[in-house]
Design an enzyme around this catalytic site. Sequence first.
Site, PDB file in Angstrom:
ATOM      1  N   LYS A 161       0.843  -1.201   0.000  1.00 54.28           N
ATOM      2  CA  LYS A 161       0.000   0.000   0.000  1.00 54.28           C
ATOM      3  C   LYS A 161       0.877   1.250   0.000  1.00 54.28           C
ATOM      4  CE  LYS A 161      -4.035   1.846   2.530  1.00 54.28           C
ATOM      5  NZ  LYS A 161      -4.924   1.655   3.709  1.00 54.28           N
ATOM      6  N   SER A 187      -9.774   1.411   2.681  1.00 54.34           N
ATOM      7  CA  SER A 187      -8.930   2.212   1.834  1.00 54.34           C
ATOM      8  C   SER A 187      -7.849   1.424   1.086  1.00 54.34           C
ATOM      9  CB  SER A 187      -8.247   3.296   2.666  1.00 54.34           C
ATOM     10  OG  SER A 187      -7.400   2.725   3.644  1.00 54.34           O
ATOM     11  N   SER A 199      -9.992  -1.202   6.818  1.00 59.09           N
ATOM     12  CA  SER A 199      -9.475  -0.953   5.465  1.00 59.09           C
ATOM     13  C   SER A 199      -8.740  -2.120   4.833  1.00 59.09           C
ATOM     14  CB  SER A 199      -8.551   0.268   5.470  1.00 59.09           C
ATOM     15  OG  SER A 199      -9.297   1.441   5.620  1.00 59.09           O
TER      16      SER A 199
END
Lengths: 100, 479
Positions: free
Chosen positions: B77, B152, B176
């Site tokens: 990420k 996310s 997330s």
Amino acid sequence: MAVSRDDVRHVAALARIGVAEAQLDALVTELSGILAHMEVLVQVDTTAGAADEPAGMPLAADEPGSVPLARAREDGAPKMRDGFFLVPRLATHDDGERSA
Amino acid sequence: MTASLLAGAAAGIAAAVQAGTATAVALVAESFRRGREVNAGRDGLNAFVSSDEDLSRALAASAPCGGPLAGVPVAIKDNIATTYLTTSCGSKMLQGYVSPFEATAARKLREAGAVLIGKTTMDEFGMGSSTEHCAFGSAKNPIDPTRVPGGSSGGSAVAVAAGICPIALGSETGGSVRQPAAFCGIVGVKPTYGRVSRFGLVAFASSLDHVGVFGRTVDDAALALEVIAGPDTAHDATSAVRESPALRHVARDLEAMIIGLPREYFPASLSAEMRDRCDRAIAALRARGAEIRHVSLPNTALAIPAYYIIAPAECAANLARFDGVRYGVRIDGDGLVGMYEATRSGGFGAEVTRRILLGTYVLSAGYYDAYYRKAMQVRERIRQDFAAVFASGVHALFTPTTPTPAFRFGERSDPYAMYLSDIFTVTANLAELPAMSLPIGRVTGLPVGGQVIAPKFAEADMFRVAYALEAELGQAAHR
């Protein structure tokens, strides 16, 4: 609790975020809408059986060390000179020079 | 051969590289070929915000061949610091920023032989549940590109679900990792707070933030978590005494285990199809020997309001560092304060701005007691709910991961409607408990996840339940 345009101006100034006048009404609506859902918390009785602080977990000793860097800090900063971060002049600096 | 290897288990890839029957360089090439394939055309999945095939090939050529992740391509990420590629947090504020240091979790993956293939699309600074708030374009759900992949950490979930890599790192503040794992039909794990170092994870809300892992299977996720977990002298909020847990050799049956079903997570509003998939999973848990017990977590309804006070409050403090001086972009303005305001209003997107303002409001004079203090007291009650259930003899809890499958782009334009996507996941962040999502079937053709929550540092029990459920459901988990 509904927020006002002045509230938004105030917190934007505290947060150092420039908010245009044209954005204020939308932010008032959005923030008031979100905060309306938070009102349920006000009704919760938290006086009885007050929570003990959680015991937490064993942590490492608080002994700061330097972070090994692959590149110089200058690479990530907008402007630097002689090892210092460069920022625009403060108005107070100008005042100080004038009075000197 | 490399293509079929990449489509298989991470442990199988590592074994082939260790044995010399496959190379990390060939695996990286196949990973990029697959990435180009799924990124082509109008329905391109946009899993990555930065990648560089030449760089990844070079990393592969020098990767250690003896580690538990030898030659395994991994995606990370974009808010987890790597010294290669960007760490831009999906934000214009850090567009093009390359970190001078490496996150501990990224370092551990690299030292285990894994090869970084790209930094993944995410909601800006982790604030969102769909990746629609990424400054560089949304990722798309591989099962239905008209729908969001969740967020996310959506790009990481997409990279794994689309077969680009078997393992990815994500981060969680309120769900997330688990929510996009559920939406994309893969496994997503949030460990106990303090189990995995957050050194190098760009902070959103420090008391709620976690590094988590995605895997196509429970075993891939277990392998990744075993590698990244454990004490870290660089990060004082990581437990100093909890060594990495042994997860891959837990029992596969559930004899003598008691699994709780909290009634607040099965509301009347849950669709009949979602309830059916949950019932099937519960039957599978019983079939493996578990005792099922109905329990209650009475403060669950207060979790979203408490979370959306605490997280924005911490975000307002953490994101104060982005001021155009020390990191990222600078937009000139009238003097120093004018530069701060221009940089922050131009650098942050709408959702981040909203949360900073909300957080600043609830921390400001006159509102602190009414909002922030109250939310912290409610957080403690939520912790106590879980503690009471686990103290009663329950070993783990089972719930749906989300109330619905993936929604369409633009469907949740009201911020609070978007926040409700996290309704079943935020509690584990508030209570600092390990929790994971794994596929339990499809609803209207879209994947849905089941969530397993365990007591603090009981990841081994959580994985025991997950392994058993995955094995018992078999292919039904994807139907």
